[in-house]
Design a protein around this motif. Sequence first.
Motif, PDB file in Angstrom:
ATOM      1  N   SER A   1      -6.312   5.523  -1.803  1.00 53.27           N
ATOM      2  CA  SER A   1      -5.056   5.168  -2.456  1.00 53.27           C
ATOM      3  C   SER A   1      -4.020   6.282  -2.380  1.00 53.27           C
TER       4      SER A   1
ATOM      5  N   HIS B   1       0.867  -1.180   0.000  1.00 50.83           N
ATOM      6  CA  HIS B   1       0.000   0.000   0.000  1.00 50.83           C
ATOM      7  C   HIS B   1       0.897   1.221   0.000  1.00 50.83           C
TER       8      HIS B   1
ATOM      9  N   PHE C   1      -8.571   1.682   2.617  1.00 48.20           N
ATOM     10  CA  PHE C   1      -7.908   1.020   1.486  1.00 48.20           C
ATOM     11  C   PHE C   1      -8.188  -0.477   1.507  1.00 48.20           C
TER      12      PHE C   1
ATOM     13  N   SER D   1      -1.518   6.221   2.187  1.00 45.53           N
ATOM     14  CA  SER D   1      -2.868   5.690   2.030  1.00 45.53           C
ATOM     15  C   SER D   1      -3.541   5.526   3.384  1.00 45.53           C
TER      16      SER D   1
END
Lengths: 346, 390
Positions: free
Chosen positions: A140, A77, A86, A81
């Motif tokens: 994101s 990730h 997420f 984020s």
Amino acid sequence: MSAAVLGIELAYWQSTLIRVVAGLVAVLLLTGGVVYLYLFKFVSFMQSRLGPMEAGPYGSLQLLAEVGKWLQKEDIHTEDSDRLVFGLAPAVVLSSTFLMFVVIPAGPDLVIANLGTGVYYVLAVSALSVLGILMAGWASANKYALMGALRAGGQLIAYELPMVLAVLGVVIMAGSLNLQDIVAAQAGGEIFGFSGIGNPYVLTQFVAFAVFMIAVQAELTQTPFDMPIAESELVAGYQVEYSGIRFLVYFISEFATAVAFAAVASTLFLGGWALPTSWGLSAGVMNVVGPLVVATKAVLLVGVVFWVRFSFPRFREDQLQKLAWKVLIPIALANILVTAVFKVAF
Amino acid sequence: MTAVTDRQKLQYITARAADARVNVELETEGMTLNIGPQHPATHGTLRIVARLDGEQVIAAEPVAGYMHRGYEKIAEVRTYAQVTTLVNRIDWLGSFANEVPFILAAERLMEVEAPPRAMWIRTILFEMSRIANLILFLGDMGVQLGAITPVFFAFRDREYVLDQIERVTGGRFHPNFDRIGGVKDDLPKGWLEDTKAVMEKVRSFCDEIEDLLMGSEVFQQRTRGIGIIPPDVALQYGLSGANARASGIDWDLRRDNCIGLAYPEVDWKVWTHPDGDSFARFWVRLQEVREASRIIDQLADGVPSGPIMAKVPRIIKVPAGEAWISTENPLGEMGYYVVSQGDLTPFRLKIRSASFNNISITPWLLRGVYVPDIVTILASLYFILGDIDR
């Protein structure tokens, strides 16, 4: 509270478990079959290539290999984020997909929940995926993902409307929001006194069917409506930061949703699981044949979706909105009007 | 590295100005989107810094140089025969076309001329590399618009052309076949007949693309009226090749300034389009592929017999002097300015490659367009990174 499944009395939790497991297996098998058949093979032949050939006979185990690859990938990730959102986003999208299958009937008794307002329910839960996509785009922390998610938000909401309006024509014809009633109305219907093939609504509601399929194409964000993904400009839109198992979840939900919408379309317009009542098949036979009938219809409709997907370039965002608001919605409204007038007149 | 270049300063000022304007008008905050250097729309490593208001571009600046290989400087320590190997890699999709203007410039300095048969072979291969290059453009335009099927047809049919090039030169991509005074080898037996059969396939590919992609409603909506370049602006930015011809500028070096190639011997046409939009650029290139296949057909019928090499010394020393030769390459006008001081190597080599000038128009062209159109416009301008950065 108890329920009978194929004549055997079971406790509520037992029957629910059976329904859920059977539903999951059916959905995943169908989705896998569709991915292999269309995404791997059909498209390859369209593009004068072979597609996967190595994993299993004619590459039939390719999908398993791909799933294995995704499962063992690192869970990545971005630094900025929002990790909770997420991680939740793919689950939201996937649950929206699976909730759609709850009311789709596959036989006289083969339905997970026979809701009185089944049509309403299907269209409502299918819209939930927008939430997941917006969550993914925001969490994101990527500009491309954000743009893709915002495009998806605008697009999915715009195409909900023609979809709902197209379905209204069918609802007026059948006089019910229950999917089983709609199937029964088509199987028992007749065309000018001829009842040999029933009365699938695609014959009378062909305008609604066309509008519905175009809206499905847009809801699935397939080309020519794939602005949210748009691999040549937004790289992968809201999916750009996802990899490994989370991407797998998006992948499954994309194609399972295609199957779900195709199953809804075949239920509403092509007669669903039923064979015409005039053929005189018993409910027991239909419980076996019904799933095959509806699955065949659904798979053929998914084929149409993929055929269009790999033949067309994509629209621009504003052209896409124009098509929804200026073309599809007026057509769907006119269709409702004409259907209502005919329903009252005849 | 704290020094700020003028370009960075300018970029900063324009960005701030754009911000201020947008904030006053709409009270929104702009966004800077970095398109590239790793991005599917940039064909390699071009970077475009775009200042966005929503999905609309306020200012865009191309940043080139991520693939700079310094060919002009390397050429100064390479013999003339070795330089062709380098320049092959400038426009890597139509490699042979890169060699020709350099060899012609060297020939002019040495005052030799290739015999007619070599001239014919050069022209045929030149046009074949044009076809190999532009076929990929025709498919790639589809990919940039989201239609991925045409590009597979493009790769399939380009392979026939590359096979023919390979049969003569031994290399699919980098033939390294042109020599000062002629060409390396003669044509293999039966090659001309096979080439004519391949040209049939190329023409049927063009029909297919016209049907599949250009005829599509969506394609027309996405390209017509998008990225219009008026002729005067095209001239100001030094556009050449199909980009200029799509703006209605009737300028083709094959016809207007043909040196050492066999174009005057054949009957062909220069296509122009009055619109100057993305569609026109696609259309002009499609017609050019067809025209190139016709040129090759005619040349294949009339290849003269005779030697393929003029008399040149074994060790090539180019007499002192300077020469400029440019030809109409697949991407536009490509020229070499060769300065020799009588050594084994060029004293200085200046390469004018078409794509570098063609993308210089992007800041002007991308202003005010929407993000999806950035991709169409860049695809229709058709650049190759090796040709920009050299």
